[in-house]
Design an enzyme around this catalytic site. Sequence first.
Site, PDB file in Angstrom:
ATOM      1  N   HIS A 129       0.861  -1.174   0.137  1.00 25.22           N
ATOM      2  CA  HIS A 129       0.006  -0.017   0.029  1.00 25.22           C
ATOM      3  C   HIS A 129       0.912   1.195   0.089  1.00 25.22           C
ATOM      4  O   HIS A 129       0.823   1.876  -0.896  1.00 25.22           O
ATOM      5  CB  HIS A 129      -1.059   0.237   1.220  1.00 25.22           C
ATOM      6  CG  HIS A 129      -1.912   1.157   1.400  1.00 25.22           C
ATOM      7  ND1 HIS A 129      -3.164   0.931   1.084  1.00 25.22           N
ATOM      8  CD2 HIS A 129      -1.721   2.553   1.722  1.00 25.22           C
ATOM      9  CE1 HIS A 129      -3.555   2.414   1.459  1.00 25.22           C
ATOM     10  NE2 HIS A 129      -2.537   3.133   1.663  1.00 25.22           N
ATOM     11  N   GLU A 130       1.711   1.445   0.916  1.00 26.24           N
ATOM     12  CA  GLU A 130       2.617   2.629   1.006  1.00 26.24           C
ATOM     13  C   GLU A 130       3.762   2.784  -0.118  1.00 26.24           C
ATOM     14  O   GLU A 130       3.826   3.877  -0.632  1.00 26.24           O
ATOM     15  CB  GLU A 130       3.498   2.468   2.354  1.00 26.24           C
ATOM     16  CG  GLU A 130       2.602   2.551   3.725  1.00 26.24           C
ATOM     17  CD  GLU A 130       1.470   3.568   3.909  1.00 26.24           C
ATOM     18  OE1 GLU A 130       1.501   4.530   2.963  1.00 26.24           O
ATOM     19  OE2 GLU A 130       0.494   3.302   4.373  1.00 26.24           O
TER      20      GLU A 130
ATOM     21  N   HIS B 267       1.709   4.484  -2.880  1.00 26.29           N
ATOM     22  CA  HIS B 267       1.592   5.752  -2.599  1.00 26.29           C
ATOM     23  C   HIS B 267       3.013   6.270  -3.099  1.00 26.29           C
ATOM     24  O   HIS B 267       3.145   7.399  -4.092  1.00 26.29           O
ATOM     25  CB  HIS B 267       1.744   6.301  -1.153  1.00 26.29           C
ATOM     26  CG  HIS B 267       0.205   6.222  -0.618  1.00 26.29           C
ATOM     27  ND1 HIS B 267      -1.012   6.841  -1.230  1.00 26.29           N
ATOM     28  CD2 HIS B 267      -0.386   5.621   0.583  1.00 26.29           C
ATOM     29  CE1 HIS B 267      -1.954   6.672  -0.561  1.00 26.29           C
ATOM     30  NE2 HIS B 267      -1.584   6.089   0.453  1.00 26.29           N
TER      31      HIS B 267
ATOM     32  N   HIS C 255      -6.696   9.881  12.500  1.00 29.25           N
ATOM     33  CA  HIS C 255      -6.894  10.006  11.023  1.00 29.25           C
ATOM     34  C   HIS C 255      -7.531  11.494  10.960  1.00 29.25           C
ATOM     35  O   HIS C 255      -7.232  12.460  10.215  1.00 29.25           O
ATOM     36  CB  HIS C 255      -7.776   9.150  10.436  1.00 29.25           C
ATOM     37  CG  HIS C 255      -6.867   8.071   9.831  1.00 29.25           C
ATOM     38  ND1 HIS C 255      -6.604   7.001  10.591  1.00 29.25           N
ATOM     39  CD2 HIS C 255      -6.423   7.690   8.689  1.00 29.25           C
ATOM     40  CE1 HIS C 255      -5.856   5.915   9.730  1.00 29.25           C
ATOM     41  NE2 HIS C 255      -5.606   6.397   8.689  1.00 29.25           N
ATOM     42  N   ILE C 256      -8.779  11.661  11.843  1.00 29.26           N
ATOM     43  CA  ILE C 256      -9.708  12.665  11.738  1.00 29.26           C
ATOM     44  C   ILE C 256      -9.441  13.844  12.728  1.00 29.26           C
ATOM     45  O   ILE C 256      -9.274  15.046  12.306  1.00 29.26           O
ATOM     46  CB  ILE C 256     -10.985  12.307  11.797  1.00 29.26           C
ATOM     47  CG1 ILE C 256     -11.382  11.988  13.135  1.00 29.26           C
ATOM     48  CG2 ILE C 256     -11.401  11.241  10.753  1.00 29.26           C
ATOM     49  CD1 ILE C 256     -13.015  11.744  13.227  1.00 29.26           C
ATOM     50  N   PHE C 257      -8.722  13.542  13.793  1.00 26.15           N
ATOM     51  CA  PHE C 257      -8.307  14.477  14.779  1.00 26.15           C
ATOM     52  C   PHE C 257      -7.038  14.972  14.966  1.00 26.15           C
ATOM     53  O   PHE C 257      -6.661  16.077  15.288  1.00 26.15           O
ATOM     54  CB  PHE C 257      -8.991  14.086  16.088  1.00 26.15           C
ATOM     55  CG  PHE C 257     -10.262  14.032  16.277  1.00 26.15           C
ATOM     56  CD1 PHE C 257     -11.215  14.872  16.135  1.00 26.15           C
ATOM     57  CD2 PHE C 257     -10.650  12.799  16.578  1.00 26.15           C
ATOM     58  CE1 PHE C 257     -12.628  14.820  16.222  1.00 26.15           C
ATOM     59  CE2 PHE C 257     -12.260  12.541  16.735  1.00 26.15           C
ATOM     60  CZ  PHE C 257     -13.161  13.574  16.367  1.00 26.15           C
TER      61      PHE C 257
ATOM     62  N   GLY D 277      -5.049  14.385   8.259  1.00 25.94           N
ATOM     63  CA  GLY D 277      -5.758  15.114   7.101  1.00 25.94           C
ATOM     64  C   GLY D 277      -7.007  14.687   6.737  1.00 25.94           C
ATOM     65  O   GLY D 277      -7.471  15.076   5.606  1.00 25.94           O
TER      66      GLY D 277
HETATM   67 ZN   LIG Z   1      -2.793   5.177   2.132  1.00 22.45          ZN
END
Ligand SMILES: [Zn+2]
Length: 695
Positions: free
Chosen positions: A479-480, A483, A611-613, A616
């Site tokens: 996965h990484e 990216h 992730h959300i707090f 991004g």
């Molecule tokens: Zn990712």
Amino acid sequence: MTGDNPLLAQQGLPRFSAIEIEQIDPGIRALIAELREALGILEKKVEPSWEGVVVPLEALGDRLGSAWGIVGHLMGVQNSDALRAAYEGVQPEVVRFALEQGQSGPIYLALEALRAGDGWHRLDAAQQRIVEALLREAKHSGVGLDESERQRFNALQEELARLTTEFNNHVLDATRAWSLVLTDPDEMEGTPRSLREIGAQAAREDGHPDASPDAGPWKLGLDAPCLVPFLEHARRRDLREKVYRAYLSRAGSGEFDNSPLIEQILALRAEEAQILGYGSYAELSLESKMAAGVGAVTELLESLRGASFDAAHADLADLQAFANRPEADGPDTLCLWDIAFWAERLREDRYAYSEEELRPYFPLPKVLDGLFALTRRLFGVSVVPADGEAETWHPDVRFFRVMDDSGEEIAAFFLDPYSRPGEKRGGAWMDECVGRSRRLAASGEGVRKPVAYLVCNQAPPVDGRPSLMSFGEVTTLFHEFGHGLQHMLSQVDEGMAAGIRNVEWDAVELPSQFMENWCYQRATLAEISAHEETGEPLPDALFEKLTAARTYRAGSDMLRQLYFSLTDLALHHEYRPGSEGGAFAVQRRIAERNAVLPLLPEDRFLCSFGHIFGGGYAAGYYSYKWAEVLSADAFGAFEEAGLDDAGALAKIGRRFRDTVLAKGGSEPPMAVFKAFRGREPRVDALLRHYGLGSP
Ligand SMILES: [Zn+2]
């Protein structure tokens, strides 16, 4: 002044061995002073042309981005009290300067004039998209606000930056503060050898010099390489409960309590959106994304819910029935800390393998070799180890160069593979070290080559043996790396649209999730596996089981992601911060519709939802599912051509490289997708991969 501070070097790779924490505060302050002066000069002579406004902005942004990027990177991989103090001390300055630039009237007017003028049609598509993005960012930075609104808006931004940093620190601290030392072998009953080794190694480093994998003691933590195998295998239900409750209530009370921060962050974001004229923070967030709005996101999530809800409940019923067989002697009612354990037992029974059994087949060096071989077959680029040719921040970090088919170097990356719970943030990520840019190339260099950071948190090597990876850790690495490929194989010359830059957030998981699919392809698996003792690749029988098990509990996994996505969306769209019950009441309401078991009363999952707090993904967690529609459909093109047809794979692989990986943020994501697939995305491939029916 800035000349001798290694943090501020304008060319080359970061000199990690020379960077000292004491240099951060004076270095960043001096840099901002210099950039502020440059911004002032630009405002006076700015012109509505590419050269007159965008080119200088790229240079300004790059100076700050590279210096502050190194500091942010170290916060993730080498966190310490001293580093935090330095980061937090200077962060308000960085936020302030970013706002000054975003709110610059002369620059905004020049960009608007550029868009409205004769020169607009002489810009290429990438350049036009960059200007559009700069105008949108200026609007979101408050360029249109009057003075009093602007003051309030700026204060909000500084406070938000401070609170999100504090949120992440609390998660790290709460994780570090918790450990469980087990001394009785009975307490470790059922756990795999790999976990016993990790636990004994951690105990040895913590005052138990004689700790051994067989006799203990074992020190366990809440980081994934400890947590996951313990919950999956430990026979002692009371200990699983203890570990599970500790994990779910992490950073939820006491010294590192994130609950007040959650309310504050949500309140400030709602106010920020309102000042900018949006109905909610979600509406603000979605304006820069591929999805057409909250409605479009909800529609996708609800349709996936329809496709996975019954399957997830059937998964639970299966598990309960399995645990209730007389010979199983499981609990009458499964609790949350039983799910992972019984899911593993049922997997062993149904597919006759366990996740742990796979580890010896996936030593990291072999997995890397296979991943690089796949990259060569699909995209025609080679990855070459170059350890020692670049400075790193930790002895375990490796460095690689990427060559095209003519042998010319086109990119490079760092890989930091192992979990280090004391100083490294959990999870896995790719980040930019250096971005591709023609304009910012050094003299004599045609284009500045991109360099990536790939960071994972997989099982560390133990007793001189390589890291033996779980299959989940293998897919995470793929996965990484996906990216990283988008960052490194970019062909966009304009720095502000190269790599992952300017790619809509909900399209950015396309290459990463796409790469995960290859972990289930026979030829790739043969290449990435070699038993650490015998050197045998993964046997066919295990391959069959692994692929058969791919859809195992897929409905449950899907529903869980939807629960996270819908909670995130509700908190940033409908929720009024400070309401009765707080954010946790919203989480509970969403869980009632989307979780198969009721939440624990003390569930404080939101308190570690970085992730959300702390990242991004605010009003953007849905992006994983949004992009997975694209990534599954993209992989479908390879499936249609035949996964065993090497020639066809190479041909489609080049097309993927030339579109999705090469074009990055230079074109709208729908156009890039269509250039690869020849049509708009369809959800069918995603549901097929999950073994779920049509919504
Ligand atoms: Zn990712």
